[in-house]
Design a protein around this motif. Structure first.
Motif, PDB file in Angstrom:
ATOM      1  N   THR A   1       0.750  -1.523  -0.490  1.00  0.00           N
ATOM      2  CA  THR A   1      -0.298  -0.412   0.275  1.00  0.00           C
ATOM      3  C   THR A   1       0.624   1.022  -0.255  1.00  0.00           C
ATOM      4  OG1 THR A   1      -0.106   0.206   2.206  1.00  0.00           O
ATOM      5  CG2 THR A   1      -1.415  -1.090   0.690  1.00  0.00           C
TER       6      THR A   1
ATOM      7  N   ASP B   1      -7.650   1.756   6.999  1.00  0.00           N
ATOM      8  CA  ASP B   1      -8.232   0.958   5.790  1.00  0.00           C
ATOM      9  C   ASP B   1      -7.875   2.093   4.877  1.00  0.00           C
ATOM     10  OD1 ASP B   1      -9.717  -1.825   5.714  1.00  0.00           O
ATOM     11  OD2 ASP B   1     -11.292  -0.877   5.993  1.00  0.00           O
TER      12      ASP B   1
ATOM     13  N   TYR C   1      -6.551   0.894   0.199  1.00  0.00           N
ATOM     14  CA  TYR C   1      -6.613  -0.373  -0.355  1.00  0.00           C
ATOM     15  C   TYR C   1      -5.103  -0.578  -1.203  1.00  0.00           C
ATOM     16  CZ  TYR C   1     -11.143   0.349  -1.122  1.00  0.00           C
ATOM     17  OH  TYR C   1     -12.894   0.432  -1.398  1.00  0.00           O
TER      18      TYR C   1
ATOM     19  N   LYS D   1      -9.383  -4.381   3.780  1.00  0.00           N
ATOM     20  CA  LYS D   1      -9.902  -3.862   2.471  1.00  0.00           C
ATOM     21  C   LYS D   1      -9.132  -4.765   1.610  1.00  0.00           C
ATOM     22  CE  LYS D   1     -12.158   0.228   2.348  1.00  0.00           C
ATOM     23  NZ  LYS D   1     -12.509   1.550   2.665  1.00  0.00           N
ATOM     24  N   ARG D   2      -6.934  -4.397   2.325  1.00  0.00           N
ATOM     25  CA  ARG D   2      -6.153  -4.940   1.611  1.00  0.00           C
ATOM     26  C   ARG D   2      -5.978  -5.783   1.562  1.00  0.00           C
ATOM     27  NH1 ARG D   2      -5.177  -2.028   6.124  1.00  0.00           N
ATOM     28  NH2 ARG D   2      -3.574  -2.624   7.646  1.00  0.00           N
TER      29      ARG D   2
ATOM     30  N   GLU E   1      -9.087  -7.848  -0.875  1.00  0.00           N
ATOM     31  CA  GLU E   1      -8.468  -7.151  -2.431  1.00  0.00           C
ATOM     32  C   GLU E   1      -7.370  -7.902  -2.506  1.00  0.00           C
ATOM     33  OE1 GLU E   1      -7.107  -2.807  -4.805  1.00  0.00           O
ATOM     34  OE2 GLU E   1      -6.830  -3.090  -2.743  1.00  0.00           O
TER      35      GLU E   1
END
Length: 199
Positions: A11, A24, A26, A56-57, A60
């Motif tokens: 990230t 949080d 991406y 989220k990471r 994803e």
């Protein structure tokens, strides 16, 4: 049982050297590429169960891995494998923290296992939830499990394997996109391999 741990892709916060656990965010472009490389590496494996943290990471990263597998496996979200909560230190690098919280930084560095950042959790608290998660995983009757999580969690799992010796936390690297295979056979848990997919 084969337990595949994947650290989420990079990230922008990783790039900046920030302490961040509950933030949080991406994946960035490099992180997406790392997730695809992990997916390619894991392509021969059919997963029976998939676990992700609440962030989220990790979701994803897991979705990219499963999409490339063409597998429809439910993502089990488990807050016990969230990254450590750094409290007021979140979103800051160590230089910022030393400047803004000099006393708190010094206390934390002097006893990193028992002390916690302001409003955050101590490493002992962090490890306790990961310990409980691993105890439950070992009760499952599965062949291949995928767990997409965070660097601090992966290193804590290594400590769990090494009889709970927390000093080993700093003896292992955990890079974005890394794939670790841990095997559980005949009541014996061991690290089979650690692969850097992004070289």
């Amino acid at each position: 049982m084969n337990i595949y741990f994947v650290r989420h892709g990079q990230t922008n916060e990783n790039n900046k050297g920030y302490y961040y656990g509950k933030m949080d965010v991406y994946l960035n472009e490099k992180g997406l590429s790392q997730a695809r490389k992990a997916a390619a590496f894991l392509s021969p494996i059919k997963f029976d169960e998939v676990y992700v943290s609440e962030r989220k990471r990790t979701t994803e990263t897991a979705r990219i891995i499963l999409q490339d597998h063409s597998q429809r496996v439910k993502l089990n979200v488990d807050k016990r494998i969230n990254e450590m909560d750094f409290g007021s230190f979140e979103g800051k690098n160590y230089r910022d923290i030393k400047k803004l919280y000099p006393k708190e930084w010094e206390v934390w560095c002097s006893d990193w296992k028992n002390q916690s950042p302001p409003g955050g959790e101590s490493y002992i608290q962090f490890y306790s939830r990961i310990h409980g998660f691993m105890d439950d995983i070992l009760k499952l009757d599965r062949e291949n499990i995928l767990i997409v999580t965070h660097g601090g969690v992966v290193r804590s799992v290594y400590c769990y394997i090494l009889n709970g010796n927390l000093d080993f936390f700093w003896k292992f690297a955990s890079k974005n996109g890394d794939v670790t295979l841990i095997k559980y056979e005949y009541n014996n848990l061991y690290i089979d391999s650690i692969t850097h997919v992004d070289i």
